[in-house]
Design an enzyme around this catalytic site. Structure first.
Site, PDB file in Angstrom:
ATOM      1  N   ASP A  13      -9.161 -34.648  94.430  1.00  0.00           N
ATOM      2  CA  ASP A  13      -9.929 -34.078  95.046  1.00  0.00           C
ATOM      3  C   ASP A  13     -10.434 -32.508  94.662  1.00  0.00           C
ATOM      4  O   ASP A  13     -11.330 -32.395  96.342  1.00  0.00           O
ATOM      5  CB  ASP A  13     -11.011 -35.062  95.000  1.00  0.00           C
ATOM      6  CG  ASP A  13     -11.304 -36.484  95.105  1.00  0.00           C
ATOM      7  OD1 ASP A  13     -10.784 -36.579  93.669  1.00  0.00           O
ATOM      8  OD2 ASP A  13     -11.376 -37.776  95.486  1.00  0.00           O
ATOM      9  N   LYS A  16      -9.483 -29.711  91.337  1.00  0.00           N
ATOM     10  CA  LYS A  16      -8.843 -29.173  90.202  1.00  0.00           C
ATOM     11  C   LYS A  16      -9.324 -28.987  88.587  1.00  0.00           C
ATOM     12  O   LYS A  16      -8.762 -28.112  88.181  1.00  0.00           O
ATOM     13  CB  LYS A  16      -7.372 -30.122  90.132  1.00  0.00           C
ATOM     14  CG  LYS A  16      -6.946 -29.946  91.507  1.00  0.00           C
ATOM     15  CD  LYS A  16      -5.822 -31.209  91.310  1.00  0.00           C
ATOM     16  CE  LYS A  16      -6.164 -32.664  91.490  1.00  0.00           C
ATOM     17  NZ  LYS A  16      -7.108 -32.750  92.481  1.00  0.00           N
ATOM     18  N   GLY A  40     -10.336 -38.055  88.711  1.00  0.00           N
ATOM     19  CA  GLY A  40     -12.522 -37.791  87.837  1.00  0.00           C
ATOM     20  C   GLY A  40     -11.737 -36.031  88.477  1.00  0.00           C
ATOM     21  O   GLY A  40     -11.606 -35.478  89.420  1.00  0.00           O
ATOM     22  N   HIS A  41     -11.472 -35.299  87.328  1.00  0.00           N
ATOM     23  CA  HIS A  41     -12.130 -33.940  87.275  1.00  0.00           C
ATOM     24  C   HIS A  41     -13.070 -33.032  86.554  1.00  0.00           C
ATOM     25  O   HIS A  41     -13.794 -33.615  85.814  1.00  0.00           O
ATOM     26  CB  HIS A  41     -10.941 -33.286  86.654  1.00  0.00           C
ATOM     27  CG  HIS A  41      -9.311 -33.431  87.195  1.00  0.00           C
ATOM     28  ND1 HIS A  41      -8.160 -32.340  86.967  1.00  0.00           N
ATOM     29  CD2 HIS A  41      -9.328 -34.197  87.927  1.00  0.00           C
ATOM     30  CE1 HIS A  41      -7.388 -33.139  87.770  1.00  0.00           C
ATOM     31  NE2 HIS A  41      -7.858 -34.793  88.179  1.00  0.00           N
ATOM     32  N   GLN A 225      -4.912 -35.824  90.955  1.00  0.00           N
ATOM     33  CA  GLN A 225      -4.550 -36.140  92.401  1.00  0.00           C
ATOM     34  C   GLN A 225      -3.506 -34.966  93.362  1.00  0.00           C
ATOM     35  O   GLN A 225      -4.034 -34.098  93.418  1.00  0.00           O
ATOM     36  CB  GLN A 225      -3.117 -36.976  92.573  1.00  0.00           C
ATOM     37  CG  GLN A 225      -3.324 -38.488  92.316  1.00  0.00           C
ATOM     38  CD  GLN A 225      -3.799 -39.011  90.720  1.00  0.00           C
ATOM     39  OE1 GLN A 225      -2.654 -39.042  90.286  1.00  0.00           O
ATOM     40  NE2 GLN A 225      -4.114 -39.133  90.626  1.00  0.00           N
TER      41      GLN A 225
END
Ligand code: GDP
Ligand code: IMO
Ligand code: MG
Length: 431
Positions: A13, A16, A40-41, A225
């Site tokens: 988080d 990225k 989750g991006h 990650q």
């Protein structure tokens, strides 16, 4: 560019998605090499906030071809939903491809993830419950189902694999977890539907990517990650199950280390972690609470509150070196705007020893005390700065001190969630 890896330097988080999106403005191909729906991006454009899970963050540009690589584990219903949601909200998406070698998160994987977490109770990992760990466990155990196995024509092959596999899963469901078994015929029906739906996207991704590189295309590998969640180098066992490193990105994307020109490590200007496990610089006070609320530090995938702490330069220098970072991006600097002073952890004290790298034994973290350096805050709004020189002196000093401690130039600084809220430095280093 031609090949740049974007990866997380902390516990995930880091931003990225935002950094990949910024670089993808001038890229041809963006490929996801690892992870699954556990990631989750977030990308924020003029059209709103997009939360991407397995689809690469280049997808919001029609000029970008996005590839889900062999190292990813894909949940077909989740991917189909992600595609449908994006299509509803955005009319000009990039082309999307999926590797025929990617593993499939089968319906029994999230169940196993949840039952195992429940069984562990307080000793749980705090996973995202997306079936990520069980899917990668099956991959390594050489019994995983791959995207190619779902495609029309592979039905008999898939049946054969599941006839061997399912009794084992059902033994666990019934006898260890006290649950209902899974029905083979129903599973095969679902798998056939997924295969038909996904078939138009499926390619030999590693061949596509190699052809793209040979043709001089600009490629970004967007890892999921963060390195401190790596199986080997992270805080094992409180880690994820596919490699978030530069080496892992090469493997998962089908790109050789010798083809990579840039490794961009993404760091948040402080630290966050979701789930259980060691976190030496964690804050349990008002400052932690302020950063969590101001930074909206709630998981993109699960909505869980993120744990928050000071920037950990011990972990950051460790991940910078392991990944051979050629540059770094520092995000969410603006979140520190109101603080009178800011701390950076420069060492871990263990008894009378000073550790300069994270130790392998996680039981030691209980006694580790972070050694801090305190820097003055800037107490002003950084979110509109157009260049590095427009940032307050104290903010520049903070960035420069981190740069010095991690040994990597910081080329991008995040000062807000929007696309334009990036301060670019050393522009000459950016192709
Ligand atoms: P990822 O998993 O590394 O892509 O990061 P996430 O998207 O899960 O979490 C990063 C969060 O920070 C998202 O909500 C982003 O919109 C937000 N973000 C990224 N960079 C910045 C920044 O520089 N400033 C602020 N205020 N928010 C940012
Ligand atoms: P992005 O790509 C933050 C964490 C989980 C848990 C551990 C294992 O958005 O940075 P898993 O479901 O992978 O078996 O969970 O890893 N985790 C992440 N934390 N960001 C992520 O992805 C994460 N993906 C997994 O919270 O602690
Ligand atoms: Mg995330």
């Amino acid at each position: 560019m031609p090949v740049a890896i974007v990866l997380g330097g902390q516990w995930g988080d880091e931003g990225k998605g935002k950094i990949t999106d910024a670089l993808a403005a001038s890229a041809d191909v963006v490929i996801r090499p690892n992870g699954s729906t556990n990631a989750g991006h977030t990308v924020v454009t003029d059209d709103g906030v997009f939360k991407l899970h397995v689809i690469p963050s280049g997808v919001l540009y029609p000029h970008c071809t996005c590839v889900i690589g062999a190292g990813v584990a894909v949940s077909p219903p989740d991917l189909l939903r992600e595609i449908a949601t994006l299509r509803e909200r955005h009319s000009r998406l990039g082309q999307l491809y999926l590797s025929d070698r990617a593993h499939v998160i089968m319906p029994y994987h999230p169940l196993l993830d949840a039952y195992e977490e429940q069984r562990r109770g307080a000793a749980g990992i705090g996973t995202t419950l997306r079936g990520n760990g069980p899917a990668f466990t099956d991959k390594v155990a050489r019994r995983g189902i791959r995207v190619a196995d779902l495609l029309p024509g592979a039905e008999a092959f898939l049946r054969q694999k599941l006839e061997i596999l399912l009794p084992e899963k059902n033994t666990l469901f019934v006898h260890l977890y006290g649950r209902e078994p899974i029905d083979l015929e129903e599973l095969l029906r679902e798998a056939r539907y997924w295969g038909e739906q996904l078939a138009p996207y499926v390619i030999a991704a590693e061949v596509f990517v190699q052809d793209a590189i040979a043709a001089g295309k600009r490629v970004i590998v967007e890892a999921a990650q963060g390195t401190m969640l790596d199986l080997d180098y992270g805080t094992y066992p409180y880690v994820t199950s596919s490699p978030p490193t530069a080496a892992g990105a090469c493997q998962g994307a089908g790109i050789a280390p010798t083809q990579v020109d840039r490794v961009v490590g993404v760091f948040k200007a402080y630290t966050t972690r979701v789930g259980a496990g060691p976190f030496p610089t964690e804050l349990h006070d008002d400052i932690g609470q302020l950063l969590r609320e101001r930074g909206r530090e709630y998981g993109t995938t699960t909505g869980r509150p993120r744990r928050v702490g000071w920037f950990d330069a011990v972990a950051a220098r460790y991940t910078a070196r392991l990944n051979g970072m050629t540059e770094a991006a520092l995000t969410k600097l603006d979140m520190l705007d109101p603080l009178p002073e800011i701390r950076i952890c420069t060492g871990y004290r263990l008894g009378n020893q000073l550790l300069s790298a994270p130790p392998a034994r996680i039981d030691l973290y209980e006694t580790i005390e972070p050694v801090y350096e305190t820097l003055p805050g800037w107490r002003s709004d950084t979110s509109h700065a157009a260049s590095f020189s427009e940032l307050p002196l104290e903010a520049r000093r903070y960035v420069e001190r981190i740069e010095e401690l991690i040994g990597v130039p910081i080329t991008m600084i995040g000062i807000g969630p929007a696309r334009r809220q990036i301060v670019w430095r050393h522009a000459e280093a950016l192709a």
